[in-house]
Motif scaffolding. Structure first.
Motif, PDB file in Angstrom:
ATOM      1  N   VAL A   2       0.831  -1.077  -0.115  1.00  0.00           N
ATOM      2  CA  VAL A   2      -0.018   0.085  -0.089  1.00  0.00           C
ATOM      3  C   VAL A   2       0.920   1.082   0.053  1.00  0.00           C
ATOM      4  N   GLN A   3       0.593   2.056  -0.847  1.00  0.00           N
ATOM      5  CA  GLN A   3       1.432   3.442  -0.824  1.00  0.00           C
ATOM      6  C   GLN A   3       0.445   4.590  -0.958  1.00  0.00           C
ATOM      7  N   LEU A   4       0.991   5.580   0.077  1.00  0.00           N
ATOM      8  CA  LEU A   4       0.201   6.728  -0.105  1.00  0.00           C
ATOM      9  C   LEU A   4       1.381   8.007  -0.548  1.00  0.00           C
ATOM     10  N   VAL A   5       0.786   8.682  -1.280  1.00  0.00           N
ATOM     11  CA  VAL A   5       1.555   9.873  -1.965  1.00  0.00           C
ATOM     12  C   VAL A   5       1.066  11.202  -1.708  1.00  0.00           C
ATOM     13  N   GLU A   6       1.406  11.846  -1.195  1.00  0.00           N
ATOM     14  CA  GLU A   6       1.173  13.251  -1.052  1.00  0.00           C
ATOM     15  C   GLU A   6       1.862  14.093  -2.090  1.00  0.00           C
ATOM     16  N   SER A   7       0.955  15.308  -2.415  1.00  0.00           N
ATOM     17  CA  SER A   7       1.290  16.465  -3.139  1.00  0.00           C
ATOM     18  C   SER A   7       0.641  17.566  -2.975  1.00  0.00           C
ATOM     19  N   GLY A   8       1.178  18.607  -3.466  1.00  0.00           N
ATOM     20  CA  GLY A   8       0.666  19.965  -3.324  1.00  0.00           C
ATOM     21  C   GLY A   8       1.256  21.011  -2.421  1.00  0.00           C
ATOM     22  N   GLY A   9       2.589  20.572  -1.878  1.00  0.00           N
ATOM     23  CA  GLY A   9       3.126  21.464  -0.894  1.00  0.00           C
ATOM     24  C   GLY A   9       3.783  22.422  -1.719  1.00  0.00           C
ATOM     25  N   GLY A  10       4.415  23.325  -0.826  1.00  0.00           N
ATOM     26  CA  GLY A  10       5.089  24.486  -1.453  1.00  0.00           C
ATOM     27  C   GLY A  10       5.281  25.776  -0.441  1.00  0.00           C
ATOM     28  N   LEU A  11       5.979  26.667  -1.379  1.00  0.00           N
ATOM     29  CA  LEU A  11       6.343  27.864  -0.642  1.00  0.00           C
ATOM     30  C   LEU A  11       5.262  29.021  -0.873  1.00  0.00           C
ATOM     31  N   VAL A  12       4.415  29.343   0.141  1.00  0.00           N
ATOM     32  CA  VAL A  12       3.636  30.519  -0.063  1.00  0.00           C
ATOM     33  C   VAL A  12       3.762  31.639   0.943  1.00  0.00           C
ATOM     34  N   GLN A  13       3.100  32.835   0.760  1.00  0.00           N
ATOM     35  CA  GLN A  13       3.172  33.956   1.887  1.00  0.00           C
ATOM     36  C   GLN A  13       1.851  33.792   2.689  1.00  0.00           C
ATOM     37  N   GLY A  97      -3.385   6.780   6.272  1.00  0.00           N
ATOM     38  CA  GLY A  97      -4.595   5.925   6.061  1.00  0.00           C
ATOM     39  C   GLY A  97      -4.743   4.853   6.843  1.00  0.00           C
ATOM     40  N   ARG A  98      -5.688   4.312   7.363  1.00  0.00           N
ATOM     41  CA  ARG A  98      -6.066   3.148   7.989  1.00  0.00           C
ATOM     42  C   ARG A  98      -6.666   2.359   6.874  1.00  0.00           C
ATOM     43  N   VAL A  99      -6.008   1.304   6.464  1.00  0.00           N
ATOM     44  CA  VAL A  99      -6.110   0.452   5.102  1.00  0.00           C
ATOM     45  C   VAL A  99      -6.436  -1.064   5.789  1.00  0.00           C
ATOM     46  N   ALA A 100      -7.362  -1.652   5.211  1.00  0.00           N
ATOM     47  CA  ALA A 100      -7.547  -3.086   5.104  1.00  0.00           C
ATOM     48  C   ALA A 100      -7.256  -3.731   3.608  1.00  0.00           C
ATOM     49  N   THR A 101      -6.303  -4.556   3.585  1.00  0.00           N
ATOM     50  CA  THR A 101      -6.149  -5.069   2.491  1.00  0.00           C
ATOM     51  C   THR A 101      -6.775  -6.281   1.919  1.00  0.00           C
ATOM     52  N   SER A 102      -7.632  -6.878   2.661  1.00  0.00           N
ATOM     53  CA  SER A 102      -8.546  -7.721   2.251  1.00  0.00           C
ATOM     54  C   SER A 102      -9.634  -8.040   3.004  1.00  0.00           C
ATOM     55  N   TRP A 103     -10.832  -8.666   2.795  1.00  0.00           N
ATOM     56  CA  TRP A 103     -11.948  -8.470   3.630  1.00  0.00           C
ATOM     57  C   TRP A 103     -11.952  -9.107   5.088  1.00  0.00           C
ATOM     58  N   PHE A 104     -11.037 -10.145   5.186  1.00  0.00           N
ATOM     59  CA  PHE A 104     -10.666 -10.940   6.279  1.00  0.00           C
ATOM     60  C   PHE A 104      -9.516 -10.260   7.086  1.00  0.00           C
ATOM     61  N   SER A 105      -8.777  -9.227   6.581  1.00  0.00           N
ATOM     62  CA  SER A 105      -7.635  -8.686   7.398  1.00  0.00           C
ATOM     63  C   SER A 105      -8.041  -7.730   8.111  1.00  0.00           C
ATOM     64  N   SER A 106      -7.194  -7.526   9.216  1.00  0.00           N
ATOM     65  CA  SER A 106      -7.505  -5.926  10.123  1.00  0.00           C
ATOM     66  C   SER A 106      -6.807  -4.964   9.446  1.00  0.00           C
ATOM     67  N   SER A 107      -7.265  -3.795   9.895  1.00  0.00           N
ATOM     68  CA  SER A 107      -6.591  -2.618   9.232  1.00  0.00           C
ATOM     69  C   SER A 107      -5.369  -2.435   9.884  1.00  0.00           C
ATOM     70  N   SER A 108      -4.564  -1.540   9.067  1.00  0.00           N
ATOM     71  CA  SER A 108      -3.022  -1.050   9.468  1.00  0.00           C
ATOM     72  C   SER A 108      -3.061   0.246   9.246  1.00  0.00           C
ATOM     73  N   ASP A 109      -2.218   1.046   9.601  1.00  0.00           N
ATOM     74  CA  ASP A 109      -1.902   2.337   9.364  1.00  0.00           C
ATOM     75  C   ASP A 109      -0.547   2.398   8.339  1.00  0.00           C
ATOM     76  N   TYR A 110      -1.002   3.351   7.282  1.00  0.00           N
ATOM     77  CA  TYR A 110       0.040   3.366   6.406  1.00  0.00           C
ATOM     78  C   TYR A 110       0.194   5.000   6.213  1.00  0.00           C
ATOM     79  N   TRP A 111       1.555   5.414   6.034  1.00  0.00           N
ATOM     80  CA  TRP A 111       1.985   6.570   5.919  1.00  0.00           C
ATOM     81  C   TRP A 111       2.501   7.170   4.695  1.00  0.00           C
ATOM     82  N   GLY A 112       2.283   8.448   4.104  1.00  0.00           N
ATOM     83  CA  GLY A 112       3.209   8.938   3.215  1.00  0.00           C
ATOM     84  C   GLY A 112       4.418   9.478   3.549  1.00  0.00           C
ATOM     85  N   GLN A 113       5.358   9.873   2.275  1.00  0.00           N
ATOM     86  CA  GLN A 113       6.401  10.146   2.808  1.00  0.00           C
ATOM     87  C   GLN A 113       6.672  11.634   2.966  1.00  0.00           C
TER      88      GLN A 113
END
Length: 121
Positions: A2-13, A97-113
């Motif tokens: 599972v991958q989480l990818v953030e975008s949209g950051g930057g430098l603003v006033q 994101g708290r993600v379940a990878t199948s209907w029978f698995s418990s959810s786990s937390d995944y982080w972006g970079q």
């Protein structure tokens, strides 16, 4: 897996706006809560806002009225609209994101970079 990818950051006033996106991909069966966290230099990572799959939201007091979290469940994507930005909002912003990878698995937390947000005064 599972991958989480953030975008949209930057430098603003100060006073300007930014919109962050977090796209989840991979072996996803379902995503419960998606959240945005931030970490400034020398500080602990803190919750900014989160949203459940049903749309219930929660915000840190410091961003209430300025930031809005939303999600598109069909796209497995969360957004953070940040308005009236302040220099103290400067931090690396992480998506979780708290993600379940199948209907029978418990959810786990995944982080972006993380994505850097810098607000100049």
């Amino acid at each position: 897996q599972v991958q989480l990818v953030e975008s949209g950051g930057g430098l603003v006033q100060a006073g300007e706006s930014l919109r962050l996106s977090c796209a989840a991909s991979g072996s996803i069966f379902s995503i419960d809560t998606m959240g945005w966290y931030r970490q400034a230099p020398g500080m602990q990572r803190e919750l900014v806002a989160d949203i459940t799959s049903g749309g219930r939201t929660d915000y840190a007091d410091s961003v209430k009225g300025r930031f809005t979290i939303s999600r598109d469940n069909a796209k497995n994507t969360a957004y953070l609209q940040m308005n009236s930005l302040k220099p103290e909002d400067t931090a690396v912003y992480y998506c979780k994101g708290r993600v379940a990878t199948s209907w029978f698995s418990s959810s786990s937390d995944y982080w972006g970079q993380g994505t850097q947000v810098t607000i100049s005064s």
